[in-house]
Enzyme design. Structure first.
Site, short mmCIF file in Angstrom:
data_model
loop_
_atom_site.label_atom_id
_atom_site.label_comp_id
_atom_site.label_asym_id
_atom_site.label_seq_id
_atom_site.Cartn_x
_atom_site.Cartn_y
_atom_site.Cartn_z
CG ASP A 95 -48.21 -27.64 -47.70
OD1 ASP A 95 -48.73 -27.44 -48.81
OD2 ASP A 95 -47.35 -28.53 -47.51
N GLY A 96 -51.40 -27.81 -47.71
CA GLY A 96 -52.33 -28.94 -47.69
C GLY A 96 -53.68 -28.69 -48.34
CG ASN A 97 -54.88 -24.73 -49.36
OD1 ASN A 97 -54.96 -24.92 -48.16
ND2 ASN A 97 -54.64 -23.54 -49.89
N GLY A 98 -54.49 -28.62 -51.52
CA GLY A 98 -54.74 -29.53 -52.66
C GLY A 98 -55.17 -30.89 -52.17
NE ARG A 99 -50.69 -32.63 -49.33
CZ ARG A 99 -49.85 -32.39 -48.33
NH1 ARG A 99 -49.50 -33.35 -47.52
NH2 ARG A 99 -49.38 -31.18 -48.16
CD1 TRP A 100 -59.12 -30.23 -45.69
CD2 TRP A 100 -60.13 -29.26 -47.43
NE1 TRP A 100 -60.35 -29.78 -45.27
CE2 TRP A 100 -60.99 -29.18 -46.32
CE3 TRP A 100 -60.55 -28.71 -48.63
CZ2 TRP A 100 -62.26 -28.60 -46.37
CZ3 TRP A 100 -61.81 -28.13 -48.70
CH2 TRP A 100 -62.65 -28.07 -47.58
CD GLU A 151 -39.01 -22.37 -55.23
OE1 GLU A 151 -39.79 -21.84 -54.41
OE2 GLU A 151 -37.82 -22.03 -55.34
CG LEU A 209 -52.00 -8.82 -37.38
CD1 LEU A 209 -50.99 -9.56 -36.52
CD2 LEU A 209 -53.13 -9.78 -37.76
CB SER A 235 -43.20 -20.83 -53.04
OG SER A 235 -43.44 -21.84 -53.98
CG HIS A 287 -55.75 -23.40 -53.81
ND1 HIS A 287 -54.75 -23.75 -52.94
CD2 HIS A 287 -55.41 -23.93 -55.02
CE1 HIS A 287 -53.83 -24.46 -53.60
NE2 HIS A 287 -54.22 -24.59 -54.86
CD1 TRP A 315 -43.60 -17.55 -59.57
CD2 TRP A 315 -45.61 -17.28 -60.49
NE1 TRP A 315 -44.11 -16.34 -59.13
CE2 TRP A 315 -45.34 -16.16 -59.68
CE3 TRP A 315 -46.85 -17.34 -61.17
CZ2 TRP A 315 -46.24 -15.09 -59.53
CZ3 TRP A 315 -47.75 -16.28 -61.02
CH2 TRP A 315 -47.44 -15.19 -60.22
#
Ligand code: IPE
Ligand code: IPE
Ligand code: MG
Length: 254
Positions: A23-28, A70, A134, A68, A40, A72
């Site tokens: 999380d946090g791509n947009g704010r970054w 949501e 992995l 997620s 992103h 969409w």
């Protein structure tokens, strides 16, 4: 610094499965005066770095919450940008996954993905299916409530078809109807960006996971941050409802 942290990790007590809410791509991006998609785009670099770090450590399962159910509902331009980025990334990374023996999995509602993204994903799943290192699980168009509703629906159908007796339903059977039926529960769940919530991610599977929250935005998250999270995990006592004394005795006997 990185070497220092990695040397402190107890290789015999690694989490088998780490799940991350990236999380946090947009704010970054916005903090840099850029468009959210720029965040992103840079988030992909973190994905590469963390996948590499997890593979080097010998982690068996890494689940990344990428999109997620949501999500969409976000503006169409952001959703389109994310889908395009997904396809470009898969195309570029499949040879790297194969080189590193990494098997790709997807959990989530494949039917919601646009055709071009679904096809690319299906192909990547097939191309990496024989890898034994992995297991990289992408949670895409995923939400836990979607997964649980789906599981209940399919159990109902199998009861109706006489394949299972409703009185025999137990945790093992329910587990078989989850998208994670072949994947052990995460021991460690990390969320970046300073938010302290689960956002519809693996609600059932996280029952006894250790939760780790960091303020670092996802595009800044690197191997050393992963090592810090693992070290924090290793400092915790996991009691599973028992007392600390019982846990101490059990570990002395083992
Ligand atoms: C996570 O970053 C990536 C996705 C949910 C696709 P966000 O896009 O949620 O970034 P913030 O939380 O708005 O900063
Ligand atoms: C959760 O992040 C989903 C992913 C990281 C893919 P969100 O940014 O969508 O979650 P909320 O809206 O802050 O709860
Ligand atoms: Mg977010």
């Amino acid at each position: 610094m990185q070497d220092d942290l990695i040397s402190q990790i107890d290789k015999n007590r690694l989490p088998r499965h780490i799940a991350i809410i990236m999380d946090g791509n947009g704010r970054w991006a916005q903090e840099k005066g850029q468009d959210r998609l720029y965040g992103h785009f840079h988030g992909v670099e973190s994905v590469r770095n963390i996948v590499e770090g997890a593979a080097e450590l010998g982690i068996q399962y890494l689940t990344l919450y990428a999109f997620s159910t949501e999500n969409w509902d976000r503006p169409a331009a952001e959703v389109d940008g994310l889908m395009t980025l997904l396809v470009e990334t898969i195309r570029k990374e499949v040879p790297v996954l194969n080189k590193n023996n990494i098997r790709l999995h997807m959990i989530g509602d494949k039917g919601m993905l646009p055709d071009f993204a679904r096809q690319e994903m299906e192909e990547a799943l097939q191309l990496t299916a024989a890898n034994t290192g992995l297991n990289l699980v992408m949670a895409l168009s995923y939400s836990s409530r979607w997964e649980l509703v789906n599981a209940v629906k399919n159990i109902g159908l199998d009861v109706q078809a006489g394949k299972i007796d409703p009185l025999q339903i137990n945790q093992e059977i329910l587990q078989q109807y989850l998208t994670t039926s072949q994947i052990p529960d995460p021991e460690l769940m990390i969320r970046t960006s300073g938010e302290h919530r689960i956002s519809n991610f693996l609600l059932y599977q996280l029952a006894y996971s250790e939760l780790y929250f960091t303020n670092t935005r996802w595009p800044d998250f690197r191997k050393e941050n992963l090592y810090e999270a693992i070290l924090d995990f290793q400092s915790r006592e996991r009691r599973f409802g028992k007392t600390g004394k019982q846990i101490e005795e059990e570990s002395r006997m083992a």
